[in-house]
Motif scaffolding. Structure first.
Motif, PDB file in Angstrom:
ATOM      1  N   PRO A   1       0.862  -1.186   0.000  1.00 18.43           N
ATOM      2  CA  PRO A   1       0.000   0.000   0.000  1.00 18.43           C
ATOM      3  C   PRO A   1       0.896   1.233   0.000  1.00 18.43           C
ATOM      4  O   PRO A   1       1.957   1.217   0.636  1.00 18.43           O
ATOM      5  N   THR A   2       0.495   2.259  -0.715  1.00 16.32           N
ATOM      6  CA  THR A   2       1.351   3.448  -0.740  1.00 16.32           C
ATOM      7  C   THR A   2       0.499   4.699  -0.838  1.00 16.32           C
ATOM      8  O   THR A   2      -0.657   4.642  -1.260  1.00 16.32           O
ATOM      9  N   TYR A   3       1.035   5.823  -0.409  1.00 15.19           N
ATOM     10  CA  TYR A   3       0.303   7.090  -0.502  1.00 15.19           C
ATOM     11  C   TYR A   3       1.286   8.234  -0.650  1.00 15.19           C
ATOM     12  O   TYR A   3       2.477   8.093  -0.356  1.00 15.19           O
TER      13      TYR A   3
ATOM     14  N   ARG B   1      -4.146   3.325   7.660  1.00 17.68           N
ATOM     15  CA  ARG B   1      -2.802   2.757   7.512  1.00 17.68           C
ATOM     16  C   ARG B   1      -2.703   1.609   6.507  1.00 17.68           C
ATOM     17  O   ARG B   1      -2.060   0.597   6.755  1.00 17.68           O
TER      18      ARG B   1
ATOM     19  N   GLN C   1      -6.348  -0.879   1.384  1.00 14.42           N
ATOM     20  CA  GLN C   1      -5.517  -1.148   0.209  1.00 14.42           C
ATOM     21  C   GLN C   1      -5.039  -2.605   0.194  1.00 14.42           C
ATOM     22  O   GLN C   1      -5.062  -3.269  -0.837  1.00 14.42           O
TER      23      GLN C   1
ATOM     24  N   ASP D   1       5.293  -3.069   3.326  1.00 16.97           N
ATOM     25  CA  ASP D   1       5.043  -1.628   3.355  1.00 16.97           C
ATOM     26  C   ASP D   1       6.178  -0.916   2.639  1.00 16.97           C
ATOM     27  O   ASP D   1       7.315  -1.395   2.620  1.00 16.97           O
ATOM     28  N   ASP D   2       5.862   0.251   2.065  1.00 18.17           N
ATOM     29  CA  ASP D   2       6.869   0.901   1.220  1.00 18.17           C
ATOM     30  C   ASP D   2       8.077   1.431   1.996  1.00 18.17           C
ATOM     31  O   ASP D   2       9.166   1.555   1.457  1.00 18.17           O
ATOM     32  N   ASP D   3       7.886   1.729   3.289  1.00 23.38           N
ATOM     33  CA  ASP D   3       8.946   2.430   4.019  1.00 23.38           C
ATOM     34  C   ASP D   3       9.922   1.522   4.771  1.00 23.38           C
ATOM     35  O   ASP D   3      10.860   2.021   5.393  1.00 23.38           O
TER      36      ASP D   3
ATOM     37  N   HIS E   1      11.629  -2.877  10.271  1.00 23.90           N
ATOM     38  CA  HIS E   1      10.454  -2.002  10.229  1.00 23.90           C
ATOM     39  C   HIS E   1      10.886  -0.644  10.785  1.00 23.90           C
ATOM     40  O   HIS E   1      11.214  -0.523  11.961  1.00 23.90           O
TER      41      HIS E   1
HETATM   42  N1  UDP Z   1      -0.229   3.825   4.005  1.00 23.94           N
HETATM   43  C1  UDP Z   1      -1.132   4.247   3.043  1.00 23.94           C
HETATM   44  N2  UDP Z   1      -2.027   5.218   3.384  1.00 23.94           N
HETATM   45  C2  UDP Z   1      -2.060   5.800   4.610  1.00 23.94           C
HETATM   46  C3  UDP Z   1      -1.127   5.371   5.580  1.00 23.94           C
HETATM   47  C4  UDP Z   1      -0.242   4.366   5.243  1.00 23.94           C
HETATM   48  O1  UDP Z   1      -1.116   3.756   1.925  1.00 23.94           O
HETATM   49  O2  UDP Z   1      -2.882   6.689   4.842  1.00 23.94           O
HETATM   50  C5  UDP Z   1       0.753   2.786   3.650  1.00 23.94           C
HETATM   51  C6  UDP Z   1       2.204   3.243   3.742  1.00 23.94           C
HETATM   52  O3  UDP Z   1       2.642   3.748   2.493  1.00 23.94           O
HETATM   53  C7  UDP Z   1       2.917   1.962   4.116  1.00 23.94           C
HETATM   54  C8  UDP Z   1       1.873   1.218   4.940  1.00 23.94           C
HETATM   55  O4  UDP Z   1       0.612   1.753   4.575  1.00 23.94           O
HETATM   56  O5  UDP Z   1       3.229   1.202   2.965  1.00 23.94           O
HETATM   57  C9  UDP Z   1       2.082   1.364   6.439  1.00 23.94           C
HETATM   58  O6  UDP Z   1       2.072   2.729   6.784  1.00 23.94           O
HETATM   59  P1  UDP Z   1       2.978   3.317   7.942  1.00 23.94           P
HETATM   60  O7  UDP Z   1       4.390   2.962   7.689  1.00 23.94           O
HETATM   61  O8  UDP Z   1       2.643   4.749   8.113  1.00 23.94           O
HETATM   62  O9  UDP Z   1       2.424   2.503   9.184  1.00 23.94           O
HETATM   63  P2  UDP Z   1       3.263   2.034  10.446  1.00 23.94           P
HETATM   64  O10 UDP Z   1       4.552   1.486   9.916  1.00 23.94           O
HETATM   65  O11 UDP Z   1       3.454   3.256  11.265  1.00 23.94           O
HETATM   66  O12 UDP Z   1       2.367   1.002  11.057  1.00 23.94           O
END
Ligand code: UDP
Length: 254
Positions: free
Chosen positions: A10-12, A77, A81, A102-104, A231
């Motif tokens: 999922p990405t944004y 989050r 998606q 996740d992308d990050d 992560h």
């Molecule tokens: N993401 C998204 N839309 C949102 C928030 C998150 O598509 O409004 C995606 C984000 O790009 C990532 C994944 O969901 O690939 C997890 O998001 P994040 O890293 O913010 O979550 P955390 O790691 O804090 O649980």
């Protein structure tokens, strides 16, 4: 014959999206095929993401997920998606090992070969890095060979979670999605992520739909002895660029 990997991302739109997607795409390009990358955006496919995907050299599908009006105020989050990608896999009966990337986060190449060999459900320890906390913690299984015999727990998990696994710390056989009988799944209802669960319970609630207990899990790599992905919690909100470095479009970074 090598098993297909199906990677769901999922990405944004945000400041570091271009960097994150490119970095992940470059790792995926080095993974031995067959690999399918399902990248899911909310509401509309952005031109920048589409162009980046075209150039990346990875087999991909660019999926769009309609915004669910009732979910406006929920901290989503990526839940809807990921569900859109699961529906896609189920509808088209895409056979492979499904992984939520996740992308990050940061992924080693070896990770992808490690879970390609699982049969039902594979899990492994993930290192979580949060700069604000200034320490790394582990989340995921403790293993004896491929048997899962316990869990690394942390402050989050004092609240009762059945499985202590990160979203990027497990993968499963896609046929479980549409063939509950073959896999003796706990329920034949569609397997989906839920936007109604409390923070920190997203993964365990999902996994409880896929397996009954640890006996249906495989720890990877052998002994769960190595960390193969991280992560990160890098918050790009409020990011300030040096003067003159402002990017008009977030994917122009490359
Ligand atoms: N993401 C998204 N839309 C949102 C928030 C998150 O598509 O409004 C995606 C984000 O790009 C990532 C994944 O969901 O690939 C997890 O998001 P994040 O890293 O913010 O979550 P955390 O790691 O804090 O649980």
């Amino acid at each position: 014959e090598r098993k297909q990997l199906i990677v769901i991302t999922p990405t944004y739109n945000r400041a570091m999206q271009g960097y994150f997607l490119n970095r992940l795409g470059q790792v995926l390009r080095l993974v031995q095929p067959p690999l399918l990358w399902i990248v899911v955006e909310m509401e509309a496919a952005s031109l920048e993401t589409a162009e980046m995907l075209r150039k990346t050299g990875v087999m991909y599908r660019h999926v769009v997920c309609a915004r669910n009006s009732s979910a406006e105020d929920v901290k989503d989050r990526g839940v809807h998606q990921r569900n859109a990608a699961l529906e896609h896999i189920e509808r088209h009966r895409l056979d492979g090992i499904v992984y939520f990337a996740d992308d990050d986060n940061v992924y080693s190449l070896e990770l992808f070969e490690s879970f390609r060999g699982i049969s039902r459900f594979g899990t492994w320890p993930v290192a979580m890095l949060a700069p604000s906390k200034n320490k790394a913690i582990l989340e995921g299984p403790v293993c004896n060979g491929t048997n899962v015999i316990g869990w690394h727990t942390n402050e989050k998990s004092r609240r009762l979670r059945r499985f202590h696994v990160d979203m990027s710390g497990f993968a499963f056989n896609s046929t479980i999605l549409w063939d509950p009988k073959r896999w003796r799944r706990p329920s034949s209802a569609p397997i989906r992520q839920l936007d109604t669960v409390k923070e920190g319970f997203q993964e365990t609630t999902f996994i409880e739909q896929v397996v009954e207990d640890e006996s249906q899990m495989e720890g990877v790599p052998l002994g769960c002895s190595r960390i193969l992905n991280w992560h990160l919690h890098l918050d790009a909100r409020g990011l300030i660029y040096p003067k003159g470095w402002l990017l008009q479009k977030n994917l122009d970074a490359v």
